[in-house]
Design a protein around this motif. Structure first.
Motif, PDB file in Angstrom:
ATOM      1  N   GLU A 292       0.820  -1.211   0.000  1.00  0.00           N
ATOM      2  CA  GLU A 292       0.000   0.000   0.000  1.00  0.00           C
ATOM      3  C   GLU A 292       0.855   1.262   0.000  1.00  0.00           C
ATOM      4  N   GLU A 293       1.994   1.187   0.692  1.00  0.00           N
ATOM      5  CA  GLU A 293       2.831   2.381   0.833  1.00  0.00           C
ATOM      6  C   GLU A 293       4.258   1.952   1.162  1.00  0.00           C
ATOM      7  N   ILE A 294       5.216   2.760   0.756  1.00  0.00           N
ATOM      8  CA  ILE A 294       6.613   2.540   1.103  1.00  0.00           C
ATOM      9  C   ILE A 294       7.157   3.843   1.680  1.00  0.00           C
ATOM     10  N   SER A 295       7.855   3.734   2.811  1.00  0.00           N
ATOM     11  CA  SER A 295       8.495   4.908   3.394  1.00  0.00           C
ATOM     12  C   SER A 295       9.893   4.498   3.854  1.00  0.00           C
ATOM     13  N   HIS A 296      10.739   5.487   4.077  1.00  0.00           N
ATOM     14  CA  HIS A 296      12.132   5.235   4.437  1.00  0.00           C
ATOM     15  C   HIS A 296      12.496   6.007   5.702  1.00  0.00           C
ATOM     16  N   ASP A 297      13.178   5.344   6.613  1.00  0.00           N
ATOM     17  CA  ASP A 297      13.709   5.979   7.814  1.00  0.00           C
ATOM     18  C   ASP A 297      15.228   5.865   7.774  1.00  0.00           C
ATOM     19  N   PHE A 298      15.905   6.898   8.249  1.00  0.00           N
ATOM     20  CA  PHE A 298      17.365   6.904   8.271  1.00  0.00           C
ATOM     21  C   PHE A 298      17.845   7.112   9.699  1.00  0.00           C
ATOM     22  N   TYR A 299      18.681   6.193  10.176  1.00  0.00           N
ATOM     23  CA  TYR A 299      19.256   6.272  11.518  1.00  0.00           C
ATOM     24  C   TYR A 299      20.743   5.996  11.421  1.00  0.00           C
ATOM     25  N   GLU A 300      21.542   6.910  11.943  1.00  0.00           N
ATOM     26  CA  GLU A 300      22.995   6.713  11.995  1.00  0.00           C
ATOM     27  C   GLU A 300      23.529   6.226  10.669  1.00  0.00           C
ATOM     28  N   ASP A 301      23.818   4.923  10.553  1.00  0.00           N
ATOM     29  CA  ASP A 301      24.387   4.380   9.314  1.00  0.00           C
ATOM     30  C   ASP A 301      23.442   3.402   8.627  1.00  0.00           C
ATOM     31  N   CYS A 302      22.161   3.440   8.986  1.00  0.00           N
ATOM     32  CA  CYS A 302      21.207   2.452   8.468  1.00  0.00           C
ATOM     33  C   CYS A 302      19.997   3.107   7.819  1.00  0.00           C
ATOM     34  N   GLN A 303      19.593   2.564   6.685  1.00  0.00           N
ATOM     35  CA  GLN A 303      18.345   2.944   6.026  1.00  0.00           C
ATOM     36  C   GLN A 303      17.342   1.828   6.287  1.00  0.00           C
ATOM     37  N   ILE A 304      16.187   2.194   6.797  1.00  0.00           N
ATOM     38  CA  ILE A 304      15.126   1.219   7.026  1.00  0.00           C
ATOM     39  C   ILE A 304      14.017   1.509   6.021  1.00  0.00           C
ATOM     40  N   VAL A 305      13.720   0.513   5.184  1.00  0.00           N
ATOM     41  CA  VAL A 305      12.663   0.631   4.186  1.00  0.00           C
ATOM     42  C   VAL A 305      11.414  -0.005   4.782  1.00  0.00           C
ATOM     43  N   ASN A 306      10.384   0.792   4.999  1.00  0.00           N
ATOM     44  CA  ASN A 306       9.118   0.321   5.563  1.00  0.00           C
ATOM     45  C   ASN A 306       8.153   0.006   4.429  1.00  0.00           C
ATOM     46  N   LEU A 307       7.730  -1.240   4.347  1.00  0.00           N
ATOM     47  CA  LEU A 307       6.754  -1.661   3.345  1.00  0.00           C
ATOM     48  C   LEU A 307       5.438  -1.958   4.059  1.00  0.00           C
ATOM     49  N   TRP A 308       4.444  -1.118   3.806  1.00  0.00           N
ATOM     50  CA  TRP A 308       3.145  -1.263   4.447  1.00  0.00           C
ATOM     51  C   TRP A 308       2.301  -2.187   3.571  1.00  0.00           C
ATOM     52  N   LEU A 309       2.007  -3.383   4.074  1.00  0.00           N
ATOM     53  CA  LEU A 309       1.234  -4.366   3.331  1.00  0.00           C
ATOM     54  C   LEU A 309      -0.187  -4.417   3.873  1.00  0.00           C
ATOM     55  N   LYS A 310      -1.126  -4.625   2.953  1.00  0.00           N
ATOM     56  CA  LYS A 310      -2.530  -4.688   3.325  1.00  0.00           C
ATOM     57  C   LYS A 310      -3.149  -5.919   2.689  1.00  0.00           C
ATOM     58  N   ALA A 311      -4.056  -6.565   3.393  1.00  0.00           N
ATOM     59  CA  ALA A 311      -4.720  -7.752   2.868  1.00  0.00           C
ATOM     60  C   ALA A 311      -5.533  -7.392   1.624  1.00  0.00           C
ATOM     61  N   GLY A 312      -5.535  -8.286   0.653  1.00  0.00           N
ATOM     62  CA  GLY A 312      -6.328  -8.080  -0.555  1.00  0.00           C
ATOM     63  C   GLY A 312      -5.462  -7.784  -1.760  1.00  0.00           C
ATOM     64  N   SER A 313      -6.083  -7.102  -2.725  1.00  0.00           N
ATOM     65  CA  SER A 313      -5.356  -6.738  -3.937  1.00  0.00           C
ATOM     66  C   SER A 313      -5.511  -5.242  -4.196  1.00  0.00           C
ATOM     67  N   TYR A 314      -4.545  -4.690  -4.900  1.00  0.00           N
ATOM     68  CA  TYR A 314      -4.477  -3.243  -5.138  1.00  0.00           C
ATOM     69  C   TYR A 314      -5.558  -2.805  -6.120  1.00  0.00           C
ATOM     70  N   ASN A 315      -6.165  -1.658  -5.843  1.00  0.00           N
ATOM     71  CA  ASN A 315      -7.181  -1.071  -6.712  1.00  0.00           C
ATOM     72  C   ASN A 315      -6.795   0.392  -6.918  1.00  0.00           C
ATOM     73  N   SER A 316      -6.312   0.711  -8.113  1.00  0.00           N
ATOM     74  CA  SER A 316      -5.818   2.070  -8.363  1.00  0.00           C
ATOM     75  C   SER A 316      -6.930   3.117  -8.253  1.00  0.00           C
ATOM     76  N   TYR A 317      -8.170   2.746  -8.642  1.00  0.00           N
ATOM     77  CA  TYR A 317      -9.267   3.702  -8.502  1.00  0.00           C
ATOM     78  C   TYR A 317      -9.522   3.994  -7.025  1.00  0.00           C
ATOM     79  N   TRP A 318      -9.563   2.960  -6.186  1.00  0.00           N
ATOM     80  CA  TRP A 318      -9.828   3.157  -4.764  1.00  0.00           C
ATOM     81  C   TRP A 318      -8.709   3.982  -4.123  1.00  0.00           C
ATOM     82  N   GLN A 319      -7.476   3.746  -4.517  1.00  0.00           N
ATOM     83  CA  GLN A 319      -6.370   4.535  -3.985  1.00  0.00           C
ATOM     84  C   GLN A 319      -6.528   6.009  -4.386  1.00  0.00           C
ATOM     85  N   TYR A 320      -6.882   6.243  -5.648  1.00  0.00           N
ATOM     86  CA  TYR A 320      -7.124   7.617  -6.117  1.00  0.00           C
ATOM     87  C   TYR A 320      -8.252   8.257  -5.310  1.00  0.00           C
TER      88      TYR A 320
END
Length: 196
Positions: A133-161
């Protein structure tokens, strides 16, 4: 400013080595981990007392530290994010079902809208089919954390819009997007079969 200084710990440690007037206060600041679960963070007054200085001098020193770390081109630390980790933040078929996992290696990073099958948590989450559903990035000291927000179901571009449009135009309260599931949001926005 304290959080910013603490977030640049390695650069701040180099400032301590310069033995400036603020070095003892900076040592005190760096003793506390503002990001990783410190139970009780000290007040500025408590840190100033531990450093053996007054509160006004502590405020002045914090501004000097901040200037040296952020605004001074010569003192500003070089940022290197040599480590990467991935956090899967997974919402199940029911709103209250949520799990987060950390992944140290990921050969191919999924993109927003892509489907994912995770057979590991189906008894708890109620499904094995998710989408990003969404991807965000956090940066701490020497590390990048990639947050992948997953949601049950399947993607619907109209609903997201439609959700994005509703957010932009303040059609619903901010907390509706946090607290309601998709069927409740669709009902409030008169989308799809809820339009009748």
């Amino acid at each position: 400013m304290l959080h910013d200084i603490r977030a640049m710990r390695s650069g701040a440690l180099k400032l301590v080595e310069r033995n400036k007037a603020y070095s003892e206060l900076l040592r005190q600041i760096l003793c506390y981990d503002f990001y990783c679960g410190a139970n009780k963070l000290p007040t500025l007054k408590e840190m100033a007392t531990e450093a053996g200085i007054g509160i006004n001098k502590a405020r002045k020193y914090i501004q000097e530290i901040y200037h040296d770390l952020v605004l001074d081109d010569e003192s500003r630390p070089e940022f290197r994010f040599s480590k990467v980790s991935f956090a899967f933040l997974i919402r199940g078929d029911k709103r209250e079902k949520f799990i987060g996992i950390e992944v140290s290696e990921l050969p191919v990073m999924p993109r927003v809208g892509e489907g994912i099958s995770l057979p590991f948590f189906s008894a708890y989450l109620g499904t094995t089919s998710f989408f990003v559903e969404e991807i965000s990035h956090d940066f701490y000291e020497d590390c990048q954390i990639v947050n992948l927000w997953l949601k049950a179901g399947s993607y619907n571009s109209y609903w997201q819009y439609r959700k994005d449009k509703a957010k932009e135009e303040d059609e619903l309260h901010f907390f509706d997007f946090l607290n309601l599931d998709d069927s409740e949001l669709k009902r409030k926005l008169h989308v799809g079969k809820w339009n009748k």
